[in-house]
Design a protein around this motif. Structure first.
Motif, PDB file in Angstrom:
ATOM      1  N   GLY A  39      81.625  54.667  73.397  1.00  0.00           N
ATOM      2  CA  GLY A  39      80.241  54.200  73.378  1.00  0.00           C
ATOM      3  C   GLY A  39      79.574  54.063  74.730  1.00  0.00           C
ATOM      4  N   VAL A  40      80.293  54.392  75.801  1.00  0.00           N
ATOM      5  CA  VAL A  40      79.721  54.337  77.153  1.00  0.00           C
ATOM      6  C   VAL A  40      79.273  55.746  77.537  1.00  0.00           C
ATOM      7  CG1 VAL A  40      80.150  53.810  79.575  1.00  0.00           C
ATOM      8  CG2 VAL A  40      81.201  52.397  77.782  1.00  0.00           C
ATOM      9  N   HIS A  41      77.993  55.884  77.857  1.00  0.00           N
ATOM     10  CA  HIS A  41      77.400  57.193  78.148  1.00  0.00           C
ATOM     11  C   HIS A  41      77.316  57.433  79.653  1.00  0.00           C
ATOM     12  CE1 HIS A  41      76.304  56.886  73.967  1.00  0.00           C
ATOM     13  NE2 HIS A  41      75.491  55.863  74.218  1.00  0.00           N
ATOM     14  N   LYS A  42      77.663  58.636  80.058  1.00  0.00           N
ATOM     15  CA  LYS A  42      77.515  59.070  81.451  1.00  0.00           C
ATOM     16  C   LYS A  42      76.718  60.368  81.442  1.00  0.00           C
ATOM     17  CE  LYS A  42      80.310  55.932  83.168  1.00  0.00           C
ATOM     18  NZ  LYS A  42      79.860  54.852  83.988  1.00  0.00           N
ATOM     19  N   THR A  43      75.660  60.418  82.227  1.00  0.00           N
ATOM     20  CA  THR A  43      74.875  61.640  82.357  1.00  0.00           C
ATOM     21  C   THR A  43      75.515  62.498  83.432  1.00  0.00           C
ATOM     22  OG1 THR A  43      72.870  60.479  81.710  1.00  0.00           O
ATOM     23  CG2 THR A  43      72.589  62.571  82.862  1.00  0.00           C
ATOM     24  N   THR A  44      75.788  63.754  83.077  1.00  0.00           N
ATOM     25  CA  THR A  44      76.420  64.654  84.046  1.00  0.00           C
ATOM     26  C   THR A  44      75.402  65.515  84.778  1.00  0.00           C
ATOM     27  OG1 THR A  44      76.839  66.295  82.316  1.00  0.00           O
ATOM     28  CG2 THR A  44      78.602  64.711  82.789  1.00  0.00           C
ATOM     29  N   PHE A  45      74.339  65.934  84.086  1.00  0.00           N
ATOM     30  CA  PHE A  45      73.305  66.752  84.720  1.00  0.00           C
ATOM     31  C   PHE A  45      71.976  66.573  83.994  1.00  0.00           C
ATOM     32  CE2 PHE A  45      76.740  69.332  86.545  1.00  0.00           C
ATOM     33  CZ  PHE A  45      76.243  69.527  87.826  1.00  0.00           C
ATOM     34  N   VAL A  46      70.902  66.707  84.764  1.00  0.00           N
ATOM     35  CA  VAL A  46      69.556  66.839  84.212  1.00  0.00           C
ATOM     36  C   VAL A  46      68.985  68.116  84.821  1.00  0.00           C
ATOM     37  CG1 VAL A  46      67.248  65.838  84.009  1.00  0.00           C
ATOM     38  CG2 VAL A  46      69.256  64.336  84.029  1.00  0.00           C
ATOM     39  N   TRP A  47      68.462  68.970  83.956  1.00  0.00           N
ATOM     40  CA  TRP A  47      67.925  70.260  84.375  1.00  0.00           C
ATOM     41  C   TRP A  47      66.535  70.445  83.790  1.00  0.00           C
ATOM     42  CZ3 TRP A  47      71.511  73.153  87.141  1.00  0.00           C
ATOM     43  CH2 TRP A  47      72.858  72.860  86.945  1.00  0.00           C
ATOM     44  N   VAL A  48      65.734  71.304  84.412  1.00  0.00           N
ATOM     45  CA  VAL A  48      64.505  71.786  83.805  1.00  0.00           C
ATOM     46  C   VAL A  48      64.664  73.299  83.647  1.00  0.00           C
ATOM     47  CG1 VAL A  48      63.262  72.024  86.017  1.00  0.00           C
ATOM     48  CG2 VAL A  48      61.978  71.795  83.882  1.00  0.00           C
ATOM     49  N   TYR A  49      64.320  73.795  82.460  1.00  0.00           N
ATOM     50  CA  TYR A  49      64.405  75.239  82.221  1.00  0.00           C
ATOM     51  C   TYR A  49      63.293  75.965  82.962  1.00  0.00           C
ATOM     52  CZ  TYR A  49      67.774  75.128  78.326  1.00  0.00           C
ATOM     53  OH  TYR A  49      68.888  74.994  77.547  1.00  0.00           O
ATOM     54  N   ASP A  50      63.635  77.109  83.530  1.00  0.00           N
ATOM     55  CA  ASP A  50      62.659  78.027  84.108  1.00  0.00           C
ATOM     56  C   ASP A  50      62.489  79.148  83.082  1.00  0.00           C
ATOM     57  OD1 ASP A  50      61.096  79.745  85.583  1.00  0.00           O
ATOM     58  OD2 ASP A  50      62.659  80.266  87.024  1.00  0.00           O
ATOM     59  N   LYS A  51      61.418  79.040  82.260  1.00  0.00           N
ATOM     60  CA  LYS A  51      61.145  80.041  81.228  1.00  0.00           C
ATOM     61  C   LYS A  51      59.818  80.719  81.535  1.00  0.00           C
ATOM     62  CE  LYS A  51      62.034  77.267  77.500  1.00  0.00           C
ATOM     63  NZ  LYS A  51      62.146  77.014  76.065  1.00  0.00           N
ATOM     64  N   ARG A  52      59.801  82.042  81.297  1.00  0.00           N
ATOM     65  CA  ARG A  52      58.592  82.815  81.576  1.00  0.00           C
ATOM     66  C   ARG A  52      58.405  83.889  80.508  1.00  0.00           C
ATOM     67  NH1 ARG A  52      60.364  84.343  87.723  1.00  0.00           N
ATOM     68  NH2 ARG A  52      61.391  82.357  88.133  1.00  0.00           N
ATOM     69  N   GLU A  53      57.215  84.456  80.479  1.00  0.00           N
ATOM     70  CA  GLU A  53      56.970  85.610  79.618  1.00  0.00           C
ATOM     71  C   GLU A  53      57.560  86.836  80.308  1.00  0.00           C
ATOM     72  OE1 GLU A  53      53.014  86.224  78.176  1.00  0.00           O
ATOM     73  OE2 GLU A  53      52.665  84.077  77.983  1.00  0.00           O
ATOM     74  N   ALA A  54      58.315  87.636  79.547  1.00  0.00           N
ATOM     75  CA  ALA A  54      58.887  88.869  80.087  1.00  0.00           C
ATOM     76  C   ALA A  54      59.359  89.750  78.941  1.00  0.00           C
ATOM     77  CB  ALA A  54      60.062  88.555  81.016  1.00  0.00           C
ATOM     78  N   ASN A  55      59.256  91.050  79.124  1.00  0.00           N
ATOM     79  CA  ASN A  55      59.774  92.031  78.166  1.00  0.00           C
ATOM     80  C   ASN A  55      59.280  91.793  76.746  1.00  0.00           C
ATOM     81  OD1 ASN A  55      61.275  93.197  80.284  1.00  0.00           O
ATOM     82  ND2 ASN A  55      62.919  91.722  79.945  1.00  0.00           N
ATOM     83  N   GLY A  56      58.056  91.348  76.596  1.00  0.00           N
ATOM     84  CA  GLY A  56      57.484  91.122  75.275  1.00  0.00           C
ATOM     85  C   GLY A  56      57.822  89.773  74.670  1.00  0.00           C
ATOM     86  N   GLY A  57      58.650  88.984  75.339  1.00  0.00           N
ATOM     87  CA  GLY A  57      59.009  87.655  74.837  1.00  0.00           C
ATOM     88  C   GLY A  57      58.252  86.576  75.582  1.00  0.00           C
ATOM     89  N   GLY A  58      57.897  85.537  74.872  1.00  0.00           N
ATOM     90  CA  GLY A  58      57.123  84.468  75.483  1.00  0.00           C
ATOM     91  C   GLY A  58      57.953  83.361  76.098  1.00  0.00           C
ATOM     92  N   PHE A  59      59.275  83.367  75.825  1.00  0.00           N
ATOM     93  CA  PHE A  59      60.130  82.252  76.267  1.00  0.00           C
ATOM     94  C   PHE A  59      61.447  82.792  76.816  1.00  0.00           C
ATOM     95  CE2 PHE A  59      57.718  81.024  72.473  1.00  0.00           C
ATOM     96  CZ  PHE A  59      56.961  79.994  72.980  1.00  0.00           C
TER      97      PHE A  59
END
Length: 140
Positions: free
Chosen positions: A72-92
């Motif tokens: 029940g004890v929580h430890k955060t190992t990482f916090v990240w932000v996604y780098d997402k862009r439009e490319a090759n016909g995909g929006g994400f």
């Protein structure tokens, strides 16, 4: 009737990864067409129990909070932000992940939110990978 009031929508296959098959649909017609495309394509590939997920579109940045929990004890190992862009016909399209410093005020909000979710799910032991959208109204 419900979905007609909720566009734009995210339509994506349940069994997929990354941004494969994910589409931001701005009309119900576009959502229905993408739903049918995904269902038909999954069946052609021999998928058993093909399924499609319809999600509310949340405007904002997408973050990841990785945690481990023991007794029940929580430890955060990482916090990240996604780098997402439009490319090759995909929006994400995923281009990478950028670390968020632990002393960043956004990290604090995300960690508190994540721990609340882990507690609500009664996860007492294990690792969690949590993807969170930070909207103008807060994390979701």
């Amino acid at each position: 009737a419900f979905c007609e009031q909720e566009v734009p929508l995210i339509i994506k296959p349940v069994e997929s990864c990354g941004s494969d098959g994910v589409k931001l649909c701005k009309t119900m017609g576009e959502a229905e067409a993408h739903f049918n495309l995904l269902m038909t394509g999954q069946r052609k590939l021999g998928a058993q129990g093909a399924a499609v997920l319809c999600q509310e579109f949340l405007q904002g940045k997408e973050y990841v909070v990785d945690c481990v929990t023991r007794d029940g004890v929580h430890k955060t190992t990482f916090v990240w932000v996604y780098d997402k862009r439009e490319a090759n016909g995909g929006g994400f399209v995923y281009f990478g992940m950028i670390p968020v410093p632990s002393d960043d005020p956004v990290a604090k909000v995300l960690i508190d939110y994540t721990v609340g979710c882990i507690d609500a799910l009664a996860i007492a032991n294990g690792a969690t990978h949590n993807e969170i959208m930070m909207t103008k109204d807060g994390p979701c």
